[in-house]
Design an enzyme around this catalytic site. Sequence first.
Site, PDB file in Angstrom:
ATOM      1  N   PRO A   1      22.004 -21.638 -19.031  1.00 55.98           N
ATOM      2  CA  PRO A   1      23.387 -21.758 -19.500  1.00 55.98           C
ATOM      3  C   PRO A   1      23.443 -22.332 -20.915  1.00 55.98           C
ATOM      4  CG  PRO A   1      23.054 -22.886 -17.392  1.00 55.98           C
ATOM      5  CD  PRO A   1      21.705 -22.543 -17.932  1.00 55.98           C
ATOM      6  N   GLU A   2      24.112 -21.650 -21.789  1.00 54.82           N
ATOM      7  CA  GLU A   2      24.394 -22.199 -23.114  1.00 54.82           C
ATOM      8  C   GLU A   2      25.905 -22.345 -23.232  1.00 54.82           C
ATOM      9  OE1 GLU A   2      22.079 -21.511 -26.421  1.00 54.82           O
ATOM     10  OE2 GLU A   2      20.607 -20.248 -25.429  1.00 54.82           O
TER      11      GLU A   2
END
Length: 265
Positions: A2-3
């Site tokens: 996840p960014e």
Amino acid sequence: MPELPEVETVVRGLQNTIIGETILDLEVPWEKALIADDPYESMVGKSITGVRRRAKYIVIELDRGALVVHLRMTGKLTPLFSEKHVTVMLHFESGNSLYFKDTRKFGRMVYTEDPHDMLAHLGPEPLGEVFTPNLFYKMLRGKNRIIKPLLLDQTFLAGLGNIYVDEALFQSGIQPLSIASAIPRIRVKSLYSAIKSILSASIQAQGTTVLNFSHGDNQSGTYQGALQVYGRGGEPCLQCEQPIVKIKVGQRGTHYCEGCQKKYS
DNA sequence: CGGCCATCCTGCACGC
DNA sequence: TGCGTGCAGGATGGCC
């Protein structure tokens, strides 16, 4: 992993589902994942008043204090129960639950009375109003640091991760080992535009990698197919057909095109 | 100050 | 087929 765009997508999902819930009970199968002086005392009975994002952190605001969550690489927040990899469970008075799932167990959930203070070390939001081309130029000016690790430094600019840094540097024609202060103003401007447009496009696509919020487990964002260099080591550059080079920069896998990206030093 | 390294974890892609 | 090895990575903290 996840960014920022993935985190933004998760936050939007949570805003539609957990605001107004009151914590009835909690279970912590992996103790390290929940950091709080006295978890039960500080969390049970509290209601969720809001959910927001700051950089790659998810801030679940309670009627007193907040839960600050970092998903790291494999963390997920989901209302869907599963047997494996659950590190923290929040059970609500409504009968609903929220599960923190994390295969690699790097993710953390912190209860804090003062989330603002806890996140005060972070740099500007790349999609925020204060982050302007002029500010970015001033931030880079005089920084004799290698551009890639600098962009990954959350105290410098908050929210970029490995994938999007490689993509932004490619799109703006800057070689990852370039020295920040040596990048000409016009290139800084194009790096600024690249950061903004890549993050915005990825949010539109609901992120790049595995997500699972409201669409069931193992749901992916659709930005994956838009990646130009990340994960394409050895494959031809989509601009010039030279093979994409993969090296290590600051211990991170780094992908770039020798033909399209100029090294400023 | 800046760069480098180890740490935390597990799944998966390799090679033999 | 099955085992062992190495790699991936966000943030932190220690070291030089």
